[in-house]
Structures are given as C-alpha cells and as structure tokens.
Design a protein around this motif. Sequence first.
Motif, PDB file in Angstrom:
ATOM      1  N   GLN A   1       1.585  13.842  -0.203  1.00 53.60           N
ATOM      2  CA  GLN A   1       2.306  12.900   0.635  1.00 53.60           C
ATOM      3  C   GLN A   1       1.358  12.237   1.629  1.00 53.60           C
ATOM      4  O   GLN A   1       0.376  12.840   2.057  1.00 53.60           O
ATOM      5  CB  GLN A   1       3.441  13.596   1.403  1.00 53.60           C
ATOM      6  N   ILE A   2       1.710  11.004   2.014  1.00 48.40           N
ATOM      7  CA  ILE A   2       0.979  10.260   3.041  1.00 48.40           C
ATOM      8  C   ILE A   2       1.940   9.919   4.162  1.00 48.40           C
ATOM      9  O   ILE A   2       3.043   9.411   3.915  1.00 48.40           O
ATOM     10  CB  ILE A   2       0.377   8.962   2.478  1.00 48.40           C
ATOM     11  N   LEU A   3       1.534  10.187   5.402  1.00 50.85           N
ATOM     12  CA  LEU A   3       2.336   9.822   6.562  1.00 50.85           C
ATOM     13  C   LEU A   3       1.950   8.418   7.010  1.00 50.85           C
ATOM     14  O   LEU A   3       0.773   8.118   7.217  1.00 50.85           O
ATOM     15  CB  LEU A   3       2.118  10.827   7.693  1.00 50.85           C
ATOM     16  N   VAL A   4       2.976   7.566   7.177  1.00 52.40           N
ATOM     17  CA  VAL A   4       2.770   6.159   7.494  1.00 52.40           C
ATOM     18  C   VAL A   4       3.581   5.793   8.727  1.00 52.40           C
ATOM     19  O   VAL A   4       4.742   6.200   8.851  1.00 52.40           O
ATOM     20  CB  VAL A   4       3.214   5.263   6.320  1.00 52.40           C
ATOM     21  N   THR A   5       2.981   5.027   9.645  1.00 52.66           N
ATOM     22  CA  THR A   5       3.738   4.489  10.770  1.00 52.66           C
ATOM     23  C   THR A   5       3.814   2.976  10.666  1.00 52.66           C
ATOM     24  O   THR A   5       2.903   2.323  10.128  1.00 52.66           O
ATOM     25  CB  THR A   5       3.114   4.877  12.122  1.00 52.66           C
ATOM     26  N   GLY A   6       4.893   2.432  11.197  1.00 49.38           N
ATOM     27  CA  GLY A   6       5.126   0.992  11.153  1.00 49.38           C
ATOM     28  C   GLY A   6       4.760   0.343  12.469  1.00 49.38           C
ATOM     29  O   GLY A   6       5.505   0.467  13.447  1.00 49.38           O
ATOM     30  N   ASN A   7       3.637  -0.345  12.494  1.00 46.54           N
ATOM     31  CA  ASN A   7       3.174  -1.016  13.707  1.00 46.54           C
ATOM     32  C   ASN A   7       3.108  -2.526  13.473  1.00 46.54           C
ATOM     33  O   ASN A   7       2.105  -3.178  13.744  1.00 46.54           O
ATOM     34  CB  ASN A   7       1.809  -0.469  14.122  1.00 46.54           C
ATOM     35  N   ASP A   8       4.204  -3.039  12.961  1.00 45.33           N
ATOM     36  CA  ASP A   8       4.310  -4.464  12.652  1.00 45.33           C
ATOM     37  C   ASP A   8       5.740  -4.902  12.965  1.00 45.33           C
ATOM     38  O   ASP A   8       6.693  -4.396  12.351  1.00 45.33           O
ATOM     39  CB  ASP A   8       3.986  -4.701  11.175  1.00 45.33           C
ATOM     40  N   PRO A   9       5.935  -5.826  13.900  1.00 41.20           N
ATOM     41  CA  PRO A   9       7.300  -6.258  14.236  1.00 41.20           C
ATOM     42  C   PRO A   9       7.973  -7.067  13.137  1.00 41.20           C
ATOM     43  O   PRO A   9       9.198  -7.218  13.147  1.00 41.20           O
ATOM     44  CB  PRO A   9       7.105  -7.108  15.498  1.00 41.20           C
ATOM     45  N   ASP A  10       7.180  -7.576  12.189  1.00 42.62           N
ATOM     46  CA  ASP A  10       7.732  -8.313  11.043  1.00 42.62           C
ATOM     47  C   ASP A  10       8.084  -7.291   9.963  1.00 42.62           C
ATOM     48  O   ASP A  10       7.233  -6.870   9.179  1.00 42.62           O
ATOM     49  CB  ASP A  10       6.707  -9.318  10.528  1.00 42.62           C
ATOM     50  N   HIS A  11       9.346  -6.887   9.911  1.00 44.80           N
ATOM     51  CA  HIS A  11       9.734  -5.811   9.009  1.00 44.80           C
ATOM     52  C   HIS A  11       9.702  -6.230   7.540  1.00 44.80           C
ATOM     53  O   HIS A  11       9.570  -5.374   6.656  1.00 44.80           O
ATOM     54  CB  HIS A  11      11.120  -5.282   9.398  1.00 44.80           C
TER      55      HIS A  11
END
Length: 275
Positions: free
Chosen positions: A101-111
Amino acid sequence: MTRPISLAPLTVLELDPAEMVECAAQAGFDAVGLRLIRATDAEPLRPTIGMTPLIRETRRRLDDTGLALIDIEVLRLTPQTRIRRDFAAFVETGAYLGASQILVTGNDPDHARLADNLGELADLAADYALAANLEPMPWTDVANLQQGAAIVARCGHPNVGLLVDALHYDRALNTPADLAALPSDWFRYVQICDGVPERPTTVEALRYQGRNARLFPGAGNIDLVGMLRALPRDVPVSVEAPVLWQASALDRSRAALCGAREVLDLADADCRHLA
C-alpha cells in the motif's frame, strides 16, 4: 478474529526504516509501515529512495524478521505533481521492499485534477503490485471523509483506496454510519490511535496534536470499536500513535501494541456477538 497489526512510522519517527523494522519485531507486531519521504523539513533526511545501503539493510531485516510491510509513505499530490517523474523511484523502492500500500495526501484544491493524478498514480502503482490510498487530513485540501470519498469515487480506479485515520476521522465528526455507507473494498488498511476529549479549534493545534500528541488506542475517548466495526473485519490495522511520553521507542511500541490488541479484542467480540 486475528488481523495484522502494523507499527506506523509516526509512532517512532526517530528511527530509520531498518531500525524501525527491528523495533516492530521486538515489540511483537505482525507488520510495519515505512516512511520513505519525510513529511516535514524538521524530520531527518535519510537515503531512502533507490537501492541505497539503508534500503538494502531494511530489506534484509524484513526478510530476517518475517514482518510484512503494509505501507510506504508519504506521497503528496499537489498542483505541480507529475506522477512518473516525481514518484517512479519511490514506487520502485517500495516494491523492492515488498510493500502493498501507498499512503497519499491531497494537497491540491482542484479536486478534479487531484482525482486525475490519483488515477495516474494508481496505474503506476499497479505495475508494481501496490495500491494508492488517499488519507483525509484536516490540514490538507482533502479535509474529511466526505471529501476523500468524493475524490475516490470521481477517480473510479479499482487500485485506489481510502485510508481512515482514527484521529482525523474523529476530529472531523465522522461516524461509523459514514463509513458503513461506503464501498467496503475501498478500505485496504486503517490507522488507529486515541485522543483527548477536547477537539482542537485551529488547524495549527490539529496539526500539532496529529503529529505529536495522540494517545495509545484505548486511552482516550475516540469510538474506535464503533469505527472498526464499520470497516471490513479483516482489514489490517496500523497503529499511528505519537505520544508525549519520554520513553524508548521499544517501550512506546509495546504500549501501542498492547492498546491496539485490547481495542481489537473488543471490536471483534462485538462483531461475533452481532453475527
């Protein structure tokens, strides 16, 4: 029911990956997670990408201990992200180590763009038998379970999961019903810890608590049993519990595992009762 219990990097962040494998094995964990890319500039910069001596030693210790490697972290998806340019070496390193598994964070306001990048990452990960998991965090552009679920649904990729962290889940006022309403195959693993009753009221305080001042599972007031009962019964559990306790990494790891086992015993007993 037994399920794998993994030691998350944030619990013993002072250790390098090879040391962390050894610590997890000595503490009695079934598995481990490894941080190959640091989350902040304050963390040690270690040679953890590519076939470095540290990575080869980490693989040797994984083989010697028999521990599974659940996940590698942490990939940030930003407006500037170019998936293969930025992350190919990370994914290759994780595959060499045996991660799933890879842990990913969303750091982009354009979903919309974030969902596209997540799908491209899932394609790359699939080439190496890994899966990408988006973790909602209150200080990112994917702040809660609802936003994370919407992005995963928009992505629509079978190799994408949604990672629930107990602290972020609780601080966002999410509930077991919120989890139960989502597809069960989205959940590849779950992170657990506990927290004090008072919820922080600023992003800065949330960030500090999340990175430094959690509690071991069962030592706070988060409804971990209800949360776990809403997830697949065999989902691996990663214990992410950085605490304000000046004890050795091994002692903290043992205490984290003890708390996790007690919580899982309660959750699984409730599941058997309901069955």
